[in-house]
Design a protein around this motif. Sequence first.
Motif, PDB file in Angstrom:
ATOM      1  N   UNK A   1       0.841  -1.199   0.000  1.00 37.90           N
ATOM      2  CA  UNK A   1       0.000   0.000   0.000  1.00 37.90           C
ATOM      3  C   UNK A   1       0.880   1.256   0.000  1.00 37.90           C
ATOM      4  N   UNK A   2       0.506   2.286  -0.775  1.00 34.70           N
ATOM      5  CA  UNK A   2       1.311   3.519  -0.791  1.00 34.70           C
ATOM      6  C   UNK A   2       1.220   4.258   0.527  1.00 34.70           C
ATOM      7  N   UNK A   3       2.274   4.968   0.849  1.00 34.66           N
ATOM      8  CA  UNK A   3       2.283   5.797   2.051  1.00 34.66           C
ATOM      9  C   UNK A   3       1.874   7.204   1.633  1.00 34.66           C
ATOM     10  N   UNK A   4       0.650   7.603   2.009  1.00 37.31           N
ATOM     11  CA  UNK A   4       0.145   8.915   1.601  1.00 37.31           C
ATOM     12  C   UNK A   4       0.691  10.013   2.504  1.00 37.31           C
ATOM     13  N   UNK A   5       1.010  11.137   1.889  1.00 34.12           N
ATOM     14  CA  UNK A   5       1.418  12.298   2.652  1.00 34.12           C
ATOM     15  C   UNK A   5       0.174  12.962   3.230  1.00 34.12           C
ATOM     16  N   UNK A   6       0.309  13.649   4.336  1.00 30.87           N
ATOM     17  CA  UNK A   6      -0.865  14.294   4.957  1.00 30.87           C
ATOM     18  C   UNK A   6      -1.529  15.285   4.010  1.00 30.87           C
ATOM     19  N   UNK A   7      -2.839  15.205   3.934  1.00 25.52           N
ATOM     20  CA  UNK A   7      -3.593  16.160   3.125  1.00 25.52           C
ATOM     21  C   UNK A   7      -3.840  17.425   3.950  1.00 25.52           C
ATOM     22  N   UNK A   8      -3.903  18.599   3.296  1.00 21.11           N
ATOM     23  CA  UNK A   8      -4.234  19.821   4.040  1.00 21.11           C
ATOM     24  C   UNK A   8      -5.665  19.729   4.568  1.00 21.11           C
ATOM     25  N   UNK A   9      -5.964  20.423   5.636  1.00 18.30           N
ATOM     26  CA  UNK A   9      -7.316  20.369   6.200  1.00 18.30           C
ATOM     27  C   UNK A   9      -8.365  20.713   5.143  1.00 18.30           C
ATOM     28  N   UNK A  10      -9.402  19.889   5.068  1.00 20.12           N
ATOM     29  CA  UNK A  10     -10.455  20.113   4.071  1.00 20.12           C
ATOM     30  C   UNK A  10     -11.531  21.030   4.631  1.00 20.12           C
ATOM     31  N   UNK A  11     -11.921  22.004   3.824  1.00 22.07           N
ATOM     32  CA  UNK A  11     -12.989  22.919   4.219  1.00 22.07           C
ATOM     33  C   UNK A  11     -14.010  22.992   3.090  1.00 22.07           C
ATOM     34  N   UNK A  12     -15.262  22.726   3.412  1.00 22.36           N
ATOM     35  CA  UNK A  12     -16.309  22.827   2.412  1.00 22.36           C
ATOM     36  C   UNK A  12     -16.387  24.261   1.898  1.00 22.36           C
ATOM     37  N   UNK A  13     -16.534  24.375   0.589  1.00 17.21           N
ATOM     38  CA  UNK A  13     -16.639  25.700  -0.005  1.00 17.21           C
ATOM     39  C   UNK A  13     -15.309  26.349  -0.297  1.00 17.21           C
ATOM     40  N   UNK A  14     -14.201  25.619  -0.077  1.00 11.16           N
ATOM     41  CA  UNK A  14     -12.887  26.192  -0.378  1.00 11.16           C
ATOM     42  C   UNK A  14     -12.755  26.406  -1.887  1.00 11.16           C
ATOM     43  N   UNK A  15     -12.227  27.541  -2.314  1.00  8.14           N
ATOM     44  CA  UNK A  15     -12.061  27.794  -3.753  1.00  8.14           C
ATOM     45  C   UNK A  15     -11.128  26.770  -4.387  1.00  8.14           C
ATOM     46  N   UNK A  16     -11.476  26.316  -5.574  1.00  4.14           N
ATOM     47  CA  UNK A  16     -10.612  25.415  -6.334  1.00  4.14           C
ATOM     48  C   UNK A  16      -9.844  26.251  -7.350  1.00  4.14           C
ATOM     49  N   UNK A  17      -8.539  26.297  -7.175  1.00 12.02           N
ATOM     50  CA  UNK A  17      -7.723  27.193  -7.976  1.00 12.02           C
ATOM     51  C   UNK A  17      -6.926  26.407  -9.016  1.00 12.02           C
ATOM     52  N   UNK A  18      -6.355  27.149  -9.952  1.00 12.84           N
ATOM     53  CA  UNK A  18      -5.521  26.578 -11.009  1.00 12.84           C
ATOM     54  C   UNK A  18      -4.101  27.095 -10.841  1.00 12.84           C
ATOM     55  N   UNK A  19      -3.128  26.194 -10.924  1.00  8.57           N
ATOM     56  CA  UNK A  19      -1.738  26.577 -10.773  1.00  8.57           C
ATOM     57  C   UNK A  19      -0.945  26.373 -12.052  1.00  8.57           C
ATOM     58  N   UNK A  20       0.088  27.177 -12.229  1.00 11.61           N
ATOM     59  CA  UNK A  20       1.041  27.030 -13.320  1.00 11.61           C
ATOM     60  C   UNK A  20       2.414  26.868 -12.682  1.00 11.61           C
ATOM     61  N   UNK A  21       3.058  25.753 -12.945  1.00 14.33           N
ATOM     62  CA  UNK A  21       4.353  25.465 -12.330  1.00 14.33           C
ATOM     63  C   UNK A  21       5.439  25.397 -13.403  1.00 14.33           C
ATOM     64  N   UNK A  22       6.345  26.373 -13.397  1.00 15.75           N
ATOM     65  CA  UNK A  22       7.512  26.341 -14.271  1.00 15.75           C
ATOM     66  C   UNK A  22       8.580  25.480 -13.623  1.00 15.75           C
ATOM     67  N   UNK A  23       9.243  24.635 -14.407  1.00 15.71           N
ATOM     68  CA  UNK A  23      10.282  23.763 -13.855  1.00 15.71           C
ATOM     69  C   UNK A  23      11.544  23.900 -14.685  1.00 15.71           C
ATOM     70  N   UNK A  24      12.652  24.213 -14.020  1.00 11.36           N
ATOM     71  CA  UNK A  24      13.949  24.273 -14.679  1.00 11.36           C
ATOM     72  C   UNK A  24      14.842  23.172 -14.122  1.00 11.36           C
ATOM     73  N   UNK A  25      16.044  23.058 -14.683  1.00  5.41           N
ATOM     74  CA  UNK A  25      16.914  21.936 -14.343  1.00  5.41           C
ATOM     75  C   UNK A  25      17.332  21.919 -12.882  1.00  5.41           C
ATOM     76  N   UNK A  26      17.909  23.019 -12.410  1.00  4.00           N
ATOM     77  CA  UNK A  26      18.362  23.053 -11.025  1.00  4.00           C
ATOM     78  C   UNK A  26      19.730  23.670 -10.872  1.00  4.00           C
ATOM     79  N   UNK A  27      20.120  23.851  -9.632  1.00  2.04           N
ATOM     80  CA  UNK A  27      21.358  24.553  -9.331  1.00  2.04           C
ATOM     81  C   UNK A  27      21.757  24.274  -7.897  1.00  2.04           C
ATOM     82  N   UNK A  28      23.049  24.311  -7.602  1.00  2.00           N
ATOM     83  CA  UNK A  28      23.455  24.210  -6.197  1.00  2.00           C
ATOM     84  C   UNK A  28      23.053  25.463  -5.440  1.00  2.00           C
ATOM     85  N   UNK A  29      23.038  25.378  -4.125  1.00  2.00           N
ATOM     86  CA  UNK A  29      22.636  26.515  -3.302  1.00  2.00           C
ATOM     87  C   UNK A  29      23.750  27.546  -3.150  1.00  2.00           C
ATOM     88  N   UNK A  30      24.975  27.135  -3.428  1.00  2.00           N
ATOM     89  CA  UNK A  30      26.112  28.050  -3.306  1.00  2.00           C
ATOM     90  C   UNK A  30      27.232  27.542  -4.217  1.00  2.00           C
TER      91      UNK A  30
END
Length: 365
Positions: free
Chosen positions: A1-30
């Motif tokens: 069985x998969x190990x599910x990550x915790x879901x955020x608290x559910x609230x009835x009537x919460x707005x359903x939004x649309x996201x745009x996620x840009x993804x690039x290769x990556x970089x070290x932090x320093x």
Amino acid sequence: MPRYWPEPPFKHGSPQRTGVLLVNLGTPEAPTAAALRPYLKQFLSDPRVVEIPRLVWWPILNGIILNTRPAASAKKYASVWMDEGSPLKVHTARQTALLARHLGTAGHGALEVDYAMRYGQPSIPDVLNSLRARGCTRILIVPLYPQYSASTTATVVDEVGRCLAHWRNQPEVRFVRNFHDDPGYIAALVRSVREHWLVHGQPERLLLSFHGVPRRSLELGDPYHCECHKTGRLVAEGLGIARERVLVTFQSRFGKAEWLKPYTQPTLEALAAQGVGRVDVMCPGFVSDCLETLEEIAMECKEAFLEKGGKAFHYIPCLNESDAWIEALGDIARAHLGNWLDLVPDDDATAAATLERARALGATQ
């Protein structure tokens, strides 16, 4: 069985939004060996990036590469590091902010626009979780790789899938596969070259240098090589110059295997030896300047060309935050968002619109 990550608290009537996620290769932090080591380990451990059996590759990676390459790479990163951080991360963050403003101006201000790095931070899982916490039930993933390759675009799809495999309440997801021949992207490249030439005049040759991949990937069916050449052809046509003045080359080889040819630096050296006085180089496979463009091309390749007798070397920067590119990126996003743009982040309004459509179809009394 998969190990599910915790879901955020559910609230009835919460707005359903649309996201745009840009993804690039990556970089070290320093620009340090300590920061390069975990970044390189994550990057070079991806089986899509290095297609060598793990039993063979693992001792080489952990026993040799991670003990020698971080220090050398850190020096290169230090030579291009900006006050705000890594060039790749700085430009990607700026593009994200400009895209959000561009879409907002076009009437899509309710979209949640963010960015992530395939390797390093901010990670794809962290940003996807952030978008979930902001109520996004629809997410468009935009890998910032114009030309599709299994070692770039596909790894983003893999990572998104691995993350969502641990979600119980998964969002609807769409991906941008490529945009190598997108009219807006091509127009932005052409405009960038023309603006450079307006100030500096035209060279004898224009090199379009793309990141290399092993030749074996082409033989196995990866479309990357063909898409790079199509981008090159369209840029030449857009500039209205003879095709022979534009050369498509490949940079950033790694290891001893044969990669896509012709290689960028040897091509530049050969041109200099042939008496070509000036070359301009652009890297259309990168939408943001980074180590591979600023250090490898603008520094190392320039030095190699001049040492072999070349007279003038011009590096034309990546699209970065150019107006034409942000507009093109906005068009790409809108095209893939499609009918999601008609959905407003308000459950009551969405429900009312759905009911109205149902009544029109006679589905309700």
